[in-house]
Design an enzyme around this catalytic site. Structure first.
Site, PDB file in Angstrom:
ATOM      1  N   ASP A  56       0.776  -1.205  -0.057  1.00  0.00           N
ATOM      2  CA  ASP A  56       0.009  -0.181  -0.051  1.00  0.00           C
ATOM      3  C   ASP A  56       0.895   1.041   0.106  1.00  0.00           C
ATOM      4  OD1 ASP A  56      -2.224   1.439   0.067  1.00  0.00           O
ATOM      5  OD2 ASP A  56      -2.062   1.731   2.344  1.00  0.00           O
ATOM      6  N   GLU A  65      -0.988  -1.274  -5.028  1.00  0.00           N
ATOM      7  CA  GLU A  65      -2.167  -0.459  -5.097  1.00  0.00           C
ATOM      8  C   GLU A  65      -1.974   0.509  -6.244  1.00  0.00           C
ATOM      9  OE1 GLU A  65      -4.342   2.926  -2.588  1.00  0.00           O
ATOM     10  OE2 GLU A  65      -4.780   0.970  -2.012  1.00  0.00           O
ATOM     11  N   ASP A 114      -2.839   1.056   6.938  1.00  0.00           N
ATOM     12  CA  ASP A 114      -1.975   0.869   5.800  1.00  0.00           C
ATOM     13  C   ASP A 114      -1.406  -0.410   5.806  1.00  0.00           C
ATOM     14  OD1 ASP A 114      -1.376   4.070   4.767  1.00  0.00           O
ATOM     15  OD2 ASP A 114      -1.111   3.735   7.011  1.00  0.00           O
TER      16      ASP A 114
END
Length: 179
Positions: free
Chosen positions: A7, A68, A141
């Site tokens: 992330d 991501e 996160d």
């Protein structure tokens, strides 16, 4: 299949490693966050993210890296930092010959919760349940990184079949009609 989920972020870059196959219970092998000080020089922050990701790659030896996909936000500065951290993760994987997959936040949310509009708390709760953890990983996160890895494990088989079908179709189309 062992997947390192990333992330991306400059201040907090979530990292999570999940192992398993679609349709079977998954196992979390590690979760954490690579942190950099907001007041540090950008080049040093990117270097710290790179070093942190390299340590995770060394320790866990994933077969895939799921990152991501950066999406447009109103805050250009935030999106730039996220994109830069994302590029560092992809570079680290490419340097080692590890395939990289990009997943949008809504794809990840839909895969893990069933809704592409799920809230962070819902994602954390489902990650906790799917990986049989005692509590949701903190910060968010870290949970998001695990969700990325889970998403990739579940989506990869279908994506591979689709890519193979497209490749077969393309190969057939380029051969043209036979005499």
């Amino acid at each position: 299949m062992r997947v390192l989920g990333v992330d991306p972020g400059l201040t907090r870059c979530g990292i999570g490693v999940v192992e398993g196959v679609a349709g079977r219970p998954l196992t979390m092998l590690g979760v954490g966050v690579v942190r950099t000080p907001a007041d540090a020089d950008l080049s040093h922050r990117l270097l710290a993210v790179e070093q942190g990701i390299e340590e995770w790659l060394d320790e866990h030896r994933p077969e895939f890296v799921a990152v991501e996909r950066v999406f447009s936000q109103h805050n250009v500065r935030t999106v730039m930092g996220t994109a830069q951290a994302s590029a560092v993760a992809m570079l680290c994987a490419a340097r080692r010959g590890i395939p990289v997959a990009l997943h949008t936040p809504s794809e990840v949310k839909a895969a893990v919760t069933g809704s592409g509009r799920a809230e962070k708390a819902q994602v954390g709760a489902m990650v906790t349940r799917l990986l049989r953890l005692a509590a949701p990983p903190k910060p968010a996160d870290a949970a998001d990184a695990l969700a990325l890895a889970i998403c990739h494990i579940w989506r990869a088989p279908a994506q591979n079949r689709l890519q193979q079908a497209v490749a077969r179709h393309t190969a057939h189309a380029t051969k043209g009609p036979t005499a």
